[in-house]
Write a protein that holds these residues in place. Structure first.
Motif, PDB file in Angstrom:
ATOM      1  N   GLY A   1      -7.931  -0.518   6.388  1.00  9.80           N
ATOM      2  CA  GLY A   1      -6.965  -0.312   7.471  1.00  9.80           C
ATOM      3  C   GLY A   1      -5.727   0.178   6.804  1.00  9.80           C
ATOM      4  O   GLY A   1      -5.482   0.345   5.639  1.00  9.80           O
ATOM      5  N   LEU A   2      -4.843   0.935   7.635  1.00  8.29           N
ATOM      6  CA  LEU A   2      -3.574   1.362   7.250  1.00  8.29           C
ATOM      7  C   LEU A   2      -2.410   0.495   7.867  1.00  8.29           C
ATOM      8  O   LEU A   2      -2.510  -0.281   8.636  1.00  8.29           O
TER       9      LEU A   2
ATOM     10  N   TYR B   1      -2.109   5.051  -6.078  1.00  8.57           N
ATOM     11  CA  TYR B   1      -2.247   4.196  -7.528  1.00  8.57           C
ATOM     12  C   TYR B   1      -3.732   3.330  -7.010  1.00  8.57           C
ATOM     13  O   TYR B   1      -3.902   2.958  -6.082  1.00  8.57           O
ATOM     14  N   THR B   2      -4.450   2.958  -8.157  1.00 13.26           N
ATOM     15  CA  THR B   2      -5.557   2.148  -8.004  1.00 13.26           C
ATOM     16  C   THR B   2      -5.284   0.823  -8.843  1.00 13.26           C
ATOM     17  O   THR B   2      -5.862  -0.233  -8.664  1.00 13.26           O
ATOM     18  N   HIS B   3      -4.160   0.813  -9.674  1.00 10.82           N
ATOM     19  CA  HIS B   3      -3.889  -0.429 -10.616  1.00 10.82           C
ATOM     20  C   HIS B   3      -2.501  -0.437 -10.448  1.00 10.82           C
ATOM     21  O   HIS B   3      -1.723   0.535 -10.434  1.00 10.82           O
ATOM     22  N   PRO B   4      -2.006  -1.934 -10.461  1.00 14.92           N
ATOM     23  CA  PRO B   4      -0.604  -2.019 -10.473  1.00 14.92           C
ATOM     24  C   PRO B   4       0.058  -1.613 -11.645  1.00 14.92           C
ATOM     25  O   PRO B   4       1.422  -1.299 -11.146  1.00 14.92           O
ATOM     26  N   ASN B   5      -0.407  -1.123 -12.427  1.00 11.71           N
ATOM     27  CA  ASN B   5       0.312  -0.726 -13.819  1.00 11.71           C
ATOM     28  C   ASN B   5       0.686   0.733 -13.742  1.00 11.71           C
ATOM     29  O   ASN B   5       1.512   1.362 -14.628  1.00 11.71           O
TER      30      ASN B   5
ATOM     31  N   SER C   1       1.383   4.641  -2.490  1.00 12.92           N
ATOM     32  CA  SER C   1       0.531   3.727  -1.804  1.00 12.92           C
ATOM     33  C   SER C   1      -0.778   3.341  -2.735  1.00 12.92           C
ATOM     34  O   SER C   1      -1.216   4.243  -3.247  1.00 12.92           O
ATOM     35  N   ASP C   2      -1.148   2.054  -2.562  1.00 14.09           N
ATOM     36  CA  ASP C   2      -2.444   1.889  -3.077  1.00 14.09           C
ATOM     37  C   ASP C   2      -3.644   2.446  -2.438  1.00 14.09           C
ATOM     38  O   ASP C   2      -3.670   2.863  -1.065  1.00 14.09           O
ATOM     39  N   THR C   3      -4.768   2.790  -3.125  1.00 13.11           N
ATOM     40  CA  THR C   3      -5.887   3.544  -2.544  1.00 13.11           C
ATOM     41  C   THR C   3      -6.610   2.504  -1.580  1.00 13.11           C
ATOM     42  O   THR C   3      -6.689   1.349  -2.130  1.00 13.11           O
ATOM     43  N   ASN C   4      -7.140   2.912  -0.622  1.00 13.52           N
ATOM     44  CA  ASN C   4      -8.105   2.336   0.236  1.00 13.52           C
ATOM     45  C   ASN C   4      -8.905   3.252   1.298  1.00 13.52           C
ATOM     46  O   ASN C   4      -8.400   4.355   1.420  1.00 13.52           O
ATOM     47  N   PRO C   5     -10.027   2.722   1.710  1.00 11.65           N
ATOM     48  CA  PRO C   5     -10.831   3.895   2.327  1.00 11.65           C
ATOM     49  C   PRO C   5     -10.136   4.531   3.640  1.00 11.65           C
ATOM     50  O   PRO C   5     -10.515   5.375   3.895  1.00 11.65           O
ATOM     51  N   GLY C   6      -9.148   3.502   4.192  1.00 10.87           N
ATOM     52  CA  GLY C   6      -8.521   4.092   5.265  1.00 10.87           C
ATOM     53  C   GLY C   6      -7.732   5.419   5.347  1.00 10.87           C
ATOM     54  O   GLY C   6      -7.611   6.149   6.249  1.00 10.87           O
TER      55      GLY C   6
END
Length: 509
Positions: free
Chosen positions: A423-424, A459-463, A440-445
């Protein structure tokens, strides 16, 4: 003094597998008296468990013309004496014989407990009865939104449907959900809509009578599940939802919904509303001084979260797995569902076990990201004050202030919750529409956007958050070009007018 024993009623299993009692007394019946000839036929919609008592209760003689409609699922659960207890002058008729014409020219008596046990069978018959003498126009270019303009997406959808040439009518969803049989016939007399469009089943009663009445009137009913569908569905107590048109903001729920019985589901993401976010808004006093800040806007938890998940505990073994995993792993709703394969998605509330676990990891993900972001300004509730690196400021008005905050801050951070795996959020659309810049963090949406745009701001990692902020903190030509490309993408393909066009096309309107 010995207490009076409670009466024992016949119990049956209803259409969704729940045990229901079938009390027997005259008070369990509802009589619709026809204003036509006194000798018109009498039709019972359900006889109850003791049909031999009905003539005495209603003063009927063995010469009266009497008919009844009965759900076979109820009949199959009665004892061997039930058929023999039906008086000889009662004739069973099929449900499709109970037409609007028959309903309009008969006295009709409904046995209410069985109506609630098998609403998918009796709902259409009740709808026919309620509308049999109504005079309402044929459906026209009207859409009913069972929300207020101030509710979630009320303003946005209202304007988008009007731009598409529809007359929009906002309906009191609370009154409609409680008393559909009383409210709907009167509303229909003022104009019949082409479409009844609900958000998260608002305006539709638990047993679906509202949808049956609208279907009888020729109105299309659609529900947009903006939130996690399986956090919404526990309130639905009938199979009716499986037959109506469903839209979901998160495409990863299409498969699970179809597996659970839904017959029609399509993807409809959130969007932007240029009317409210393009060159609008004004900074509130407590939002000054954010010209160099990384900004986050959002709640630390959804309203009444503790009440929603009351009494639900999370498996300690799963918690251990989560705490030992890398921070970047997404323990989203689908992950939790995989760990709890035996949990029934619908009906009932046990599915909230999956949601409770998901909410726990969602909170952890948001906290990890906001902590790793370094110095950050948060507009939200006091729950964020546990973050030592955060300048927490009061909430802001969504329409009056948020566009200006997005436009003023050099970068806005988005952290997507785990309840919607693909979801977005509104931030994915609003920030760019307002002229701001989002990471934004990555996600399939995010697959609905061009890959070349997504890769530059995710980004994929908080760091990774701090470096991404530092890359775009200053105004550069690269940043300006990227912002413009995103803004054009949103305004061209991802507005609420685009979504309304999708709705109308999908429903052949």
């Amino acid at each position: 003094m010995n207490p009076v024993p409670r009466p024992r009623y016949q119990t049956i299993i209803d259409e969704i597998g729940m045990k229901k009692s079938m009390p027997t007394s005259k008070e369990q019946f509802e009589w619709y008296v026809n204003d036509g000839p006194e000798d018109c036929p009498i039709v019972f919609l359900g006889l109850g468990p003791e049909p031999d008592k009905i003539p005495k209760w209603f003063g009927l003689s063995d010469t009266d013309t009497l008919y009844f409609v009965e759900c076979q699922d109820f009949v199959d659960q009665t004892d061997n004496n039930w058929n023999g207890a039906i008086p000889d002058n009662f004739t069973r008729i099929a449900a499709d014989v109970f037409t609007a014409e028959i309903a309009a020219n008969s006295h009709v008596i409904r046995y209410l407990p069985v109506q609630r046990a098998f609403p998918s069978f009796y709902g259409p018959l009740t709808a026919r009865l309620l509308l049999c003498k109504s005079s309402f126009p044929a459906p026209s270019k009207i859409v009913w939104l069972p929300i207020t303009e101030d509710d979630l997406l009320g303003k946005e959808l209202g304007i988008a449907f009007e731009e598409a040439g529809y007359t929009v009518k906002f309906i009191d969803h609370e009154a409609l959900g409680k008393h559909p049989g009383a409210v709907l016939p009167e509303l229909l007399e003022d104009g019949t809509p082409n479409l009844f469009f609900s958000i998260n089943f608002k305006g539709i009663d638990h047993f679906g009578l509202c949808s049956h009445i609208l279907h009888e009137a020729g109105v299309q009913v659609a529900v947009w599940m903006v939130d996690n569908p399986f956090n919404v569905l526990p309130t639905v107590k009938s199979d009716y939802w499986k037959n109506i048109k469903l839209f979901v903001t998160d495409h990863s729920f299409i498969g699970p919904l179809i597996e659970t019985g839904a017959r029609w589901v399509t993807h409809l993401p959130l969007a932007a509303s240029p009317h409210f976010f393009e060159n609008t808004g004004q900074l509130p006093d407590h939002a000054h001084g954010i010209e160099d800040a990384l900004v986050f806007v959002g709640r630390s938890a959804f309203p009444d979260k503790e009440k929603f998940f009351a009494g639900i505990s999370v498996n300690p073994a799963l918690l251990t797995t989560i705490h030992e995993a890398d921070e970047a792993h997404r323990f989203d709703y689908l992950w939790w569902r995989e760990q709890m394969k035996d949990v029934q998605l619908w009906p009932g509330n046990q599915v909230r076990q999956i949601g409770a676990g998901t909410e726990l990891t969602s909170s952890r993900w948001k906290s990890d990201c906001l902590h790793a972001a370094g110095d950050i300004t948060i507009f939200g509730d006091d729950g964020w004050k546990i973050l030592e690196n955060a300048d927490v400021r009061p909430v802001v008005d969504y329409y009056a202030h948020l566009p200006a905050i997005y436009r003023t801050a050099p970068v806005t951070l988005n952290v997507t919750g785990m309840q919607l795996p693909a979801g977005l959020t509104q931030r994915h659309f609003d920030v760019w529409c307002a002229g701001g810049f989002l990471i934004s963090d990555t996600n399939p949406g995010l697959q609905i956007f061009p890959k070349e745009l997504v890769e530059q701001v995710t980004y994929t990692h908080p760091n990774e958050i701090r470096d991404l902020f530092l890359r775009y903190r200053e105004e550069t030509e690269t940043k300006r070009n990227l912002r413009q490309a995103w803004r054009e993408c949103i305004l061209h393909d991802h507005t609420y007018r685009n979504r309304v066009d999708t709705i109308l096309t999908a429903l052949n309107l």
